[in-house]
Design an enzyme around this catalytic site. Sequence first.
Site, PDB file in Angstrom:
ATOM      1  N   CYS A 146      -4.237   1.719  -0.319  1.00 47.67           N
ATOM      2  CA  CYS A 146      -3.710   1.686  -1.686  1.00 47.67           C
ATOM      3  C   CYS A 146      -4.597   0.875  -2.624  1.00 47.67           C
ATOM      4  O   CYS A 146      -4.509   1.035  -3.835  1.00 47.67           O
ATOM      5  CB  CYS A 146      -2.288   1.139  -1.680  1.00 47.67           C
ATOM      6  SG  CYS A 146      -2.160  -0.502  -0.972  1.00 47.67           S
TER       7      CYS A 146
ATOM      8  N   ASP B  50      -3.280  -1.269   4.452  1.00 49.22           N
ATOM      9  CA  ASP B  50      -3.125  -2.096   3.252  1.00 49.22           C
ATOM     10  C   ASP B  50      -3.544  -3.514   3.654  1.00 49.22           C
ATOM     11  O   ASP B  50      -3.711  -3.799   4.855  1.00 49.22           O
ATOM     12  CB  ASP B  50      -1.650  -2.046   2.796  1.00 49.22           C
ATOM     13  CG  ASP B  50      -1.390  -2.835   1.512  1.00 49.22           C
ATOM     14  OD1 ASP B  50      -2.364  -3.182   0.799  1.00 49.22           O
ATOM     15  OD2 ASP B  50      -0.205  -3.119   1.218  1.00 49.22           O
TER      16      ASP B  50
ATOM     17  N   ARG C 133      -2.491   7.743  -8.990  1.00 46.94           N
ATOM     18  CA  ARG C 133      -1.455   6.864  -9.549  1.00 46.94           C
ATOM     19  C   ARG C 133      -1.117   7.313 -10.967  1.00 46.94           C
ATOM     20  O   ARG C 133       0.044   7.331 -11.374  1.00 46.94           O
ATOM     21  CB  ARG C 133      -1.936   5.404  -9.564  1.00 46.94           C
ATOM     22  CG  ARG C 133      -2.157   4.783  -8.194  1.00 46.94           C
ATOM     23  CD  ARG C 133      -0.868   4.635  -7.415  1.00 46.94           C
ATOM     24  NE  ARG C 133       0.112   3.856  -8.164  1.00 46.94           N
ATOM     25  CZ  ARG C 133       0.126   2.526  -8.254  1.00 46.94           C
ATOM     26  NH1 ARG C 133      -0.763   1.816  -7.586  1.00 46.94           N
ATOM     27  NH2 ARG C 133       1.044   1.895  -8.974  1.00 46.94           N
TER      28      ARG C 133
HETATM   29  N1   CP Z   1      -2.432  -0.221  -5.514  1.00 45.87           N
HETATM   30  C1   CP Z   1      -2.022  -1.001  -6.536  1.00 45.87           C
HETATM   31  O1   CP Z   1      -0.837  -1.074  -6.875  1.00 45.87           O
HETATM   32  O2   CP Z   1      -3.026  -1.659  -7.160  1.00 45.87           O
HETATM   33  P1   CP Z   1      -2.836  -2.829  -8.240  1.00 45.87           P
HETATM   34  O3   CP Z   1      -2.251  -4.003  -7.518  1.00 45.87           O
HETATM   35  O4   CP Z   1      -4.221  -3.101  -8.759  1.00 45.87           O
HETATM   36  O5   CP Z   1      -1.912  -2.341  -9.318  1.00 45.87           O
HETATM   37  N1  NVA Z   2       0.972  -4.993  -0.184  1.00 43.79           N
HETATM   38  C1  NVA Z   2       0.123  -5.270  -1.320  1.00 43.79           C
HETATM   39  C2  NVA Z   2      -0.020  -4.052  -2.181  1.00 43.79           C
HETATM   40  C3  NVA Z   2      -0.924  -4.204  -3.354  1.00 43.79           C
HETATM   41  C4  NVA Z   2      -0.997  -2.991  -4.206  1.00 43.79           C
HETATM   42  C5  NVA Z   2       0.702  -6.424  -2.115  1.00 43.79           C
HETATM   43  O1  NVA Z   2       1.914  -6.454  -2.315  1.00 43.79           O
HETATM   44  O2  NVA Z   2      -0.064  -7.296  -2.509  1.00 43.79           O
END
Ligand code: CP
Ligand code: NVA
Length: 304
Positions: A260, A220, A288
Amino acid sequence: MKRDFLQVTDFNESEVRETFKLALELKKKKGQILDVLRGKTVACIFHKPSLRTRISFEVGISELGGHSLYITDNEIQLGVRESIHDVAKVLSRYVGMIEIRTFSHASVEELAKYADVPIINGLTDLSHPCQIMADIQTIIEHKGKIDGMKVAYLGDGNNVCNSWLEAATVLPFDLRIGTRKETMPDKQILDKAIKAGRSKISIMEDPHEAVRNADVIYTDVWASMGQKDQAKSKADLLKEYQINSHLLAGANPSHIVMHCLPAERGREITDEVIDGPHSVVFDEAENRLHAQKAIMVKLTQWAS
Ligand code: CP
Ligand code: NVA
């Protein structure tokens, strides 16, 4: 009874497995409009940006026959314009369910405490449970199962990493977290996962050791939303944990690569890997939709 989905462990093992099964069934019915949320409105509150979460919830709600409301911080100003208690009570009179993405996990817990309708965590600074439900569904699709899989999470011990630990609290797999002492996941969530004894959990400073023979390699962003001022210092700390083809040489040859999204290409993951043959990132993003539909179906059934 009204129940919430604020963390993966809000569902027990058999409920988590039923949710994956339902998500896979719903995926086969993709595009069909169902009746589960007919006549119901779901409030979708966003205090941070979103592509996947917002769109997959809105589409999922309409595919379940319901109506969604997109609400930003300009309207409600949770806990500022009025108390979280009062927001929870008022919203519960109008809508059948609330999805919320915000900073403070404690605020979401407070909302859930006072709301009379189910609350779904669409990401907080502490956790991102809907993401991990979609991720495990993706692993089941590609590898046939999650049980016993070697999952290597590399990089920042953030909300997504914490939700991996929550999943490891209820399901049996081998979770290796490759990170630094300075970027460890939440201590309470880590201790709870270790104490549960359901999965093998290892924290490894050496990224090559974490990836060795792994079936799933996951990363991530290194600086999450709300922490972008730390981007430089996190990048300095975590640069060895970048997912690139050199690092992946030690993985199981049939490994899959997950992220993600959104990705900072060239930072935590290289283009050649995210666009390469092992990457399943867009299946993950699609899931999702199906995973969240399954979560909403379950919460609706339990609440009625
Ligand atoms: N992975 C995820 O939650 O993407 P968004 O921040 O675009 O919703
Ligand atoms: N760890 C990241 C996830 C985004 C979907 C955030 O919190 O920005």
